[in-house]
Design an enzyme around this catalytic site. Structure first.
Site, PDB file in Angstrom:
ATOM      1  N   ARG A  63       0.863  -1.298   0.052  1.00  0.00           N
ATOM      2  CA  ARG A  63      -0.024   0.042   0.109  1.00  0.00           C
ATOM      3  C   ARG A  63       0.791   1.286  -0.181  1.00  0.00           C
ATOM      4  NH1 ARG A  63      -4.156  -2.271   4.534  1.00  0.00           N
ATOM      5  NH2 ARG A  63      -2.099  -2.075   5.369  1.00  0.00           N
ATOM      6  N   GLU A 239      13.188 -19.426  22.465  1.00  0.00           N
ATOM      7  CA  GLU A 239      13.739 -18.045  22.248  1.00  0.00           C
ATOM      8  C   GLU A 239      14.199 -17.208  23.268  1.00  0.00           C
ATOM      9  OE1 GLU A 239      11.307 -16.528  18.669  1.00  0.00           O
ATOM     10  OE2 GLU A 239       9.861 -17.923  19.526  1.00  0.00           O
ATOM     11  N   HIS A 263       5.145 -25.307  13.919  1.00  0.00           N
ATOM     12  CA  HIS A 263       6.520 -25.678  14.112  1.00  0.00           C
ATOM     13  C   HIS A 263       6.451 -26.972  14.878  1.00  0.00           C
ATOM     14  CE1 HIS A 263       6.823 -21.988  12.138  1.00  0.00           C
ATOM     15  NE2 HIS A 263       7.243 -21.127  13.259  1.00  0.00           N
ATOM     16  N   LYS A 353       9.202 -17.833  24.550  1.00  0.00           N
ATOM     17  CA  LYS A 353       9.839 -16.688  24.562  1.00  0.00           C
ATOM     18  C   LYS A 353      10.431 -16.066  25.642  1.00  0.00           C
ATOM     19  CE  LYS A 353       7.056 -15.084  20.426  1.00  0.00           C
ATOM     20  NZ  LYS A 353       8.194 -15.510  19.441  1.00  0.00           N
TER      21      LYS A 353
HETATM   22  C1  BG6 Z   1       7.612 -17.763  13.516  1.00  0.00           C
HETATM   23  C2  BG6 Z   1       6.730 -17.386  14.958  1.00  0.00           C
HETATM   24  O1  BG6 Z   1       6.803 -18.636  13.041  1.00  0.00           O
HETATM   25  O2  BG6 Z   1       8.677 -18.396  14.172  1.00  0.00           O
HETATM   26  C3  BG6 Z   1       7.568 -16.436  15.840  1.00  0.00           C
HETATM   27  O3  BG6 Z   1       5.639 -16.421  14.347  1.00  0.00           O
HETATM   28  C4  BG6 Z   1       8.977 -16.875  16.056  1.00  0.00           C
HETATM   29  O4  BG6 Z   1       6.771 -15.899  16.981  1.00  0.00           O
HETATM   30  C5  BG6 Z   1       9.643 -17.612  14.954  1.00  0.00           C
HETATM   31  O5  BG6 Z   1       9.772 -16.102  16.664  1.00  0.00           O
HETATM   32  C6  BG6 Z   1      11.006 -18.404  15.201  1.00  0.00           C
HETATM   33  O6  BG6 Z   1      11.486 -18.940  13.947  1.00  0.00           O
HETATM   34  P1  BG6 Z   1      13.024 -18.984  14.106  1.00  0.00           P
HETATM   35  O7  BG6 Z   1      13.207 -19.215  12.711  1.00  0.00           O
HETATM   36  O8  BG6 Z   1      13.685 -17.575  14.233  1.00  0.00           O
HETATM   37  O9  BG6 Z   1      13.094 -19.796  15.109  1.00  0.00           O
END
Ligand code: BG6
Length: 502
Positions: A63, A239, A263, A353
């Site tokens: 956009r 994470e 995942h 997280k």
């Molecule tokens: C994403 C999630 O699909 O995967 C995120 O939405 C997450 O919240 C991320 O941080 C993690 O991916 P990677 O490849 O950085 O481990």
């Protein structure tokens, strides 16, 4: 712990990757974060590896009112940020393949203009070939964008020769089973399943892909890949970052929908699936779906049985998070697969997280040796063998085994055999590179089919329903930078197991 390293010697004659045929990629949401951090770098790296089609153009659709020149400057910045040592000349030349189309997602004229641009490429460069429409936009926009693409005559079916259109849809695909089905139905009004590429970038990560080779190409693993030899499996996605400017999305989704539903379950399916009859998209995806369907659903009236949810301290104060938010930033759960191969084997999954470290891994714990002749000499049982797939960072595989230490006759220790891609000097492609290339080549093996997606939502929905019904599953606060709620230890402790340290 003793340690030795191995090298990878390529033995397959399929190690040489082929360039796809002519292709144009359109990125919807081209001015967003995903395009800048993942898609443009992936396209650049494919270019560097000479894996882009010889005739290849990218159109960014968004956009913002910017010009081709501005967009190319953003492409240059994105490449500079991701890839060190790129010369200005090279990246500027690369950026000339990028074009920009400004448009509202609901404006039919913008799509007609896009159609004219694409047909111009076809005429000028004889590019023809496939169109990859990448929806790097909020998922709710997908049906509208697809309907407009169809209206502009841009969704040629893949049965009609090389000039066909594929649509890549980012997660989250729906927010529960019902909404995922509805989204599917709306896409199916304009697209055949063979044109829909539901992406889960974890499936494209090297170590996750490697699981299939490891299991099915090695006589020392496949015969012991079952409940007779495997005691438990632990899958972790930890994470260290928090929501990092994505609170608007994450606070609605939560860790269960954001990472666990996709995942984590995809990694579990890759560990647990039966051998596919061949290495093609249908067979691999059939087996993955079958295993997801075999996962026992959690009883929604007991949502805490084998599940812990947590939230890091300070999360509600993050920008964009609703005050008093009850969204989970951590989930740990025990899942069981109801088939003969996995009878009685717990699969422990956890994701969170703001944990102490960024680390994703799949750890397979083999059973202990019974009646060991060494038992009288050792304080404890002999440690089990553990096979660990390091998904990230420092991707690789390690296996711990028991061995004699040099010197005294009864000195036993744990030996770790490790393979690290980087230490072996291997240049590791990002998951998005693999997945974009597969999409251009029309290979759906690593993309999620609708039946697998439904099976995954069916596992997650009862957990969420139990939480929403307030059936006493508390949201446990954990300190940022920790391993998550201490209560998660109770899940494997029920049968005397413990989590691996993160
Ligand atoms: C994403 C999630 O699909 O995967 C995120 O939405 C997450 O919240 C991320 O941080 C993690 O991916 P990677 O490849 O950085 O481990």
């Amino acid at each position: 712990m003793a340690e030795f390293r191995t090298q990878l010697r390529e033995t397959s004659n399929l190690c040489v990757e082929e360039r796809p045929g002519p292709c144009t990629m359109v990125i919807f949401g081209a001015s967003g974060d995903l395009a800048r951090r993942k898609l443009i770098p992936a396209v650049y790296n494919l270019h560097r590896r000479e894996l882009l089609p010889e005739k290849f153009e990218v159109v960014g659709f968004a956009r913002s009112g910017i010009s081709d020149v501005d967009f190319r400057a953003r492409v240059v910045d994105a490449v500079r940020a991701c890839c060190l040592g790129v010369s200005s000349r090279e990246v500027e030349r690369f950026s000339t393949n990028f074009h920009y189309q400004r448009g509202e997602y609901n404006d039919a004229e913008a799509y007609r203009s896009l159609a004219r641009t694409l047909s111009d490429f076809g005429a000028r460069r004889a590019a023809g070939g496939c169109h990859v429409f990448y929806l790097a936009t909020p998922p709710r926009l997908a049906p509208e964008i697809v309907a407009h693409l169809a209206g502009a005559g841009l969704l040629a079916e893949c049965t009609e020769g090389p000039a066909c259109s594929r649509v890549v849809v980012e997660k989250p695909f729906g927010f529960d089973l019902a909404s995922a089905r509805e989204l599917d139905q709306r896409l199916a009004e304009h697209l055949d399943e063979r044109q829909i590429y539901r992406i889960d970038h974890y499936v494209g990560k090297e170590t996750v892909q490697n699981m299939l080779m490891f299991r099915f190409a090695n006589a020392i693993f496949e015969p012991v890949w079952d409940a007779h030899y495997i005691d438990q499996v632990q899958i972790t996605t930890a994470e260290s970052e928090g929501v990092e400017g994505r609170a608007g999305y994450f606070d609605e989704a939560g860790a269960l929908r954001d990472v666990f539903q996709n995942h984590m379950l995809q990694m579990m399916a890759t560990v647990a699936m039966e051998p596919p009859s061949s290495f093609d998209a249908k067979s691999v995806r059939d087996e993955k779906t079958r295993i997801l369907r075999a996962i026992r659903h959690i009883d929604p009236s007991k949502p805490c049985a084998g599940v812990v949810r947590g939230q890091y301290e300070g999360y509600p104060a993050e920008e964009g998070v609703a005050p008093g938010s009850q969204t989970e930033t951590y989930v740990a759960a025990e899942l069981r697969v109801e088939n003969t191969r996995w009878q009685g084997v717990p699969f422990y999954l956890r994701t969170g997280k703001r944990l102490c470290r960024r680390a994703s891994e799949i750890a397979i714990f083999f059973r202990r040796v019974h009646d060991s002749m060494f038992a009288p000499f050792l304080p404890d049982d002999i440690c089990p063998n553990v096979l660990v797939f390091n998904v990230q960072p420092d991707e690789g595989v390690s296996l711990s085994i028991q061995a004699k230490g040099p010197g005294p006759k009864l000195c036993m220790g744990t030996l770790s055999m490790e393979f690290r891609y980087r230490a072996a000097g291997l240049d590791l492609p990002d998951a998005y590179e693999r997945l974009l290339l597969d999409c251009m080549q029309g290979d759906q093996t690593l993309f999620i089919r609708s039946d697998a997606l439904e099976a995954a939502w069916s596992i997650v929905d009862p957990i969420r329903r139990g939480w929403d019904a307030g059936l006493g599953c508390p949201l446990i606060r954990y300190p940022a930078g920790s391993e998550g709620p201490a209560e998660a230890a109770s899940i494997p402790a029920r049968i005397g197991r413990a989590w691996r340290p993160i």
